[in-house]
Every structure is written in structure tokens, then in C-alpha cells.
Scaffold this motif. Sequence first.
Motif, PDB file in Angstrom:
ATOM      1  N   ALA A 269       0.878  -1.216  -0.125  1.00  0.00           N
ATOM      2  CA  ALA A 269       0.094  -0.172   0.021  1.00  0.00           C
ATOM      3  C   ALA A 269       0.651   1.171  -0.008  1.00  0.00           C
ATOM      4  O   ALA A 269       2.125   1.110   0.457  1.00  0.00           O
ATOM      5  CB  ALA A 269      -0.984  -0.187   1.154  1.00  0.00           C
ATOM      6  N   ILE A 270       0.309   2.506  -0.501  1.00  0.00           N
ATOM      7  CA  ILE A 270       1.070   3.598  -0.696  1.00  0.00           C
ATOM      8  C   ILE A 270       0.276   4.682   0.189  1.00  0.00           C
ATOM      9  O   ILE A 270      -0.926   4.733  -0.034  1.00  0.00           O
ATOM     10  CB  ILE A 270       1.262   4.085  -2.134  1.00  0.00           C
ATOM     11  CG1 ILE A 270       2.080   2.866  -2.999  1.00  0.00           C
ATOM     12  CG2 ILE A 270       1.917   5.266  -2.032  1.00  0.00           C
ATOM     13  CD1 ILE A 270       1.868   3.156  -4.362  1.00  0.00           C
ATOM     14  N   VAL A 271       1.156   5.311   0.834  1.00  0.00           N
ATOM     15  CA  VAL A 271       0.387   6.156   1.925  1.00  0.00           C
ATOM     16  C   VAL A 271       1.778   7.511   1.912  1.00  0.00           C
ATOM     17  O   VAL A 271       2.701   7.353   1.855  1.00  0.00           O
ATOM     18  CB  VAL A 271       0.739   5.797   3.449  1.00  0.00           C
ATOM     19  CG1 VAL A 271      -0.128   6.644   4.454  1.00  0.00           C
ATOM     20  CG2 VAL A 271      -0.140   4.480   3.427  1.00  0.00           C
ATOM     21  N   PHE A 272       1.068   8.813   1.993  1.00  0.00           N
ATOM     22  CA  PHE A 272       1.532   9.799   2.105  1.00  0.00           C
ATOM     23  C   PHE A 272       1.490  10.479   3.291  1.00  0.00           C
ATOM     24  O   PHE A 272       0.679  10.493   3.874  1.00  0.00           O
ATOM     25  CB  PHE A 272       1.304  10.940   0.881  1.00  0.00           C
ATOM     26  CG  PHE A 272       1.557  10.110  -0.393  1.00  0.00           C
ATOM     27  CD1 PHE A 272       2.820  10.644  -1.195  1.00  0.00           C
ATOM     28  CD2 PHE A 272       0.511   9.671  -0.946  1.00  0.00           C
ATOM     29  CE1 PHE A 272       2.945   9.930  -2.347  1.00  0.00           C
ATOM     30  CE2 PHE A 272       0.935   8.987  -2.405  1.00  0.00           C
ATOM     31  CZ  PHE A 272       2.265   9.142  -3.241  1.00  0.00           C
ATOM     32  N   GLU A 273       2.604  11.197   3.544  1.00  0.00           N
ATOM     33  CA  GLU A 273       2.677  11.900   4.957  1.00  0.00           C
ATOM     34  C   GLU A 273       3.542  13.297   4.812  1.00  0.00           C
ATOM     35  O   GLU A 273       4.529  13.217   4.017  1.00  0.00           O
ATOM     36  CB  GLU A 273       3.161  11.340   6.069  1.00  0.00           C
ATOM     37  CG  GLU A 273       4.476  10.815   6.190  1.00  0.00           C
ATOM     38  CD  GLU A 273       4.891  10.168   7.147  1.00  0.00           C
ATOM     39  OE1 GLU A 273       5.536  10.944   8.277  1.00  0.00           O
ATOM     40  OE2 GLU A 273       5.540   8.887   7.255  1.00  0.00           O
TER      41      GLU A 273
ATOM     42  N   VAL B 280      -1.468  12.970   4.534  1.00  0.00           N
ATOM     43  CA  VAL B 280      -1.900  13.627   3.380  1.00  0.00           C
ATOM     44  C   VAL B 280      -2.830  12.719   2.920  1.00  0.00           C
ATOM     45  O   VAL B 280      -2.771  11.485   2.634  1.00  0.00           O
ATOM     46  CB  VAL B 280      -0.612  13.658   2.410  1.00  0.00           C
ATOM     47  CG1 VAL B 280      -1.006  14.425   0.959  1.00  0.00           C
ATOM     48  CG2 VAL B 280       0.370  14.392   2.985  1.00  0.00           C
TER      49      VAL B 280
END
Lengths: 321, 134
Positions: free
Chosen positions: B98-102, B108
Motif C-alpha cells: 500500500a502507498i501512503v503519503f505524509e 496527506v
Amino acid sequence: MNKIIIITIMTMLIPISFSAIPENIACTWEAPGVCPIDHVVLNAHGSPIFHDVFSGALISSQVDLGNAITRIPIDGNYNEVLCCDPSKGILEFWYDSNPNCGTGYSIVHLYNETNSRVAHEDAYNPAIHNHTICVEYTEAFSHLDLYVSNQEVFAQLYEDMGYTCLFRFSSNLNAHIGDCDSLFAPAPGTPYKYSVWMRIKENVDNLKCNTDCTSKLDGRVYSECSQKIRECRGITPLCDGSLYGSWVDIDKDLDGIMDAELQCSDPWNLTRAKVFSQDLVMINTTDECPNVVKETYSAMIDDQIVTMNVFICSKNINNEN
Amino acid sequence: MGKAINNNKAQNFSADILVVVIIILFGVIFLVINKINQENEGNLNELVDEATVESKIIYDNLIEKEILNSESKVDVDKLLSLSEAEIKEELNIKNDFAIVFEKDGKLVKIDPENNITCVGSSEIIVNNVPCKEN
């Protein structure tokens, strides 16, 4: 053995503002006597971060206006001078008995020349506060913008728009002052509520705008371009200084909370929910994903540098055990 | 008298053997535990290495698919249409991802209107919301 892994990610704050905007006023804390007289804003005591060196407790400072001619502090305990220097033009600070400062801007009001606390414009009492710190700027093609912010969200906006922070103060009346990092308690305490921001801006007469409402000088959006280009009408000043197409925080339901974003590009009224939340990142997994490995990469979303995390569910350990 | 001396000698001999056996037992146990630890550590390192390689493959694929451009800018629309299952099959990746932005440790939101904060396997849950699978 199935288990849920909880990872809380708390990356150190790396403030990223619109650094492409040149800093046009520089403010530093100096020793008394070093700063040119006209650039002395005020005198304070303590270290630049206003923490007691012995106890570590927050002591924040009162204000000393200094000798009328030399600006050297009246009280010898005041050992820090706030000194602000413009990149161009003439910037002058002085202390006035006229709370309106004549042709200048008033910043804060005081009740004494030394050991005085400060009052905000909204709360000062003319019968008591008979000293005002004033500022004026003179240059043919630009002018000074000064804001005293009473909310942290607005302070962040001014910083994003390239304003320079001079100092903070703790309340609207009878307030201590501190530098721009001042907190009510040791970190991570909340910042002092009020902050003073300045910026030199091109005069509208001198402002040259592109057809997309950006300045030819720095390529940033300026609401004043509406006075030159018909299509630029309707740009909110919140977009001033931002890149064309970038998103700025707005208070959509006017309740004092910046809960939405506005895109600074034609048609100038496109809004959305906030992309950059205030929620800390918390990762959980289901039982099917007993082990997680995180790899991070740098990326950009809406012209902001962000961290891209790729989480991989590693299932083998569980299966083998 | 002579019998008593012989008994004492026999008892001492048995105690010595017992001590030796215990030492050998401890040694064997230590060696077995050490071996298990080494194997677990080896497995763990292997898994981390494997995950690192897979994440790099995924990152390169995001660039190839122009979800990330040369300046690392994210094409959010393309990202939202990314299919984790298809990428796994295409790149022969066996683990879910999974891809998560912060930003500064804060989440984010990739698609704030629809409250989507993560793209990939729904086995990964971000702030109590499973990641968006396509």
C-alpha cells in the motif's frame, strides 16, 4: 502467531514554506548597541528563546524601549535587542505617544518605557498605554504590509506568503513578548497566540502582471493584479505570494477554523477539503498481514514536498512459524 | 571400612558425571537456541531485503506509469486508478502493498473529498480506514 502491528509515525517537523520568495525583511536578536538606532524594535531580557538558563522554565520578557536617542536599554537587565533590516528602502521603528503613529503603522502599545507589558490594538486602553511602537517604510516602488495575527493558522499563512515574523506576544493585554518560537510551555507547548508579521510588497503602480495574474517580478499570484487585468478580479488576498495553481487554506464555513483549501488559479473559486490534514499517521494491519516493512521516498503533492511510504505486507515469517 | 571408602568414591564419581552431563546439556541447549535465533534473524533479514527490493520495483513502476514524474510530482488521478492486484501480477510481486503519503508526520489525503488516504491492499489500515483497492 497472528498479531496486529501498530506503527505511529512522528517525523520531525521540517518546515517547508515558499522559500522561493526572497526574504525582504530580516529580523535578528542582537546585543544592545549593535543594531542601527532606527532598526531597533524593542529591548528584552533573557536568551533569544526566552528560557531561564537556570531553571529551564519559560520566563518570557517584558519590554524596554531604551534611551530616546541611543536606544540603549534603560534597565541594564535588558540584554537582547530585536533588530530588523530591510533589503531595500528605509525602514524606521520609533516610539510615539500618538497611538496611531501618524503616517506609520502601530505594532503594540505599552504603559511604560521599561519593564512594560504589551497590549494589542483591540485591547489597549489609551488612558494607561501611552507608548506605542511604530514603524514606517519609505521607498518609491514598494510599500510595507504589517499584520498582527491572533491565530496560529493565520501565522502559518503569513509565513507561507513570505512574511517575516518579528516577535510573538502572549495575549491581547498585559502580555509578555518572546521570539517567534515562543511557546506557553516547554516543547511541544502551544505557541504564543499573537505574532507580528511584515513584508515589503511592490506598489500596485509598479506591479507588472502576467495574464495569469502572477507578478512578472517573482512569478507569484497577486490579488492586486485585479487592478490591472480584468480577468484577475475575484482573487482573494489569501493567494498573494502563492504559486499559480497551488492550494491555500481557507475558512470555508467562517467558523474560525481553516477547514478547506482554495486553488489559486482561474476560475479562482475552486475549493476542496484539506489534503494536508493535522492527523498523525497511524498504520494498523489485519491478521492476514502480520509483518509490515516500510520504505520511504520523497515526492511532491500540490507543490509540497511529502514523504511517500510504501508498506509491504511480509507474510512469510508467520507462515514458517 | 574398605567398603565405605569404595561407596564414597562411587558417589563422587556419579556426582562428577552428573555435573558433566548437566554442562553438556546446557551446551547443547545453548547451541540449539543460538541456531534457532540465527535462523529467525536470517529469515527476518531475508524478508526485509525482499520487501526492500519489492518496494523499489513498485517505485520504479510508478515512474514508468508516470504516476510519479521526473520531479517526483504525483499524478493523483493516475494514482487513484492504480490496481495493486494488477501491479503484483505484472511485476511478479508476491506480497501485498500500500502507498501512503505524509507531511511532517501528518497524513496527506490523496482524495480528500472521498476521504481516501491510501492506495493498495485493504489489509493495511490507515487511521482506521482500509486502503483503497481497485
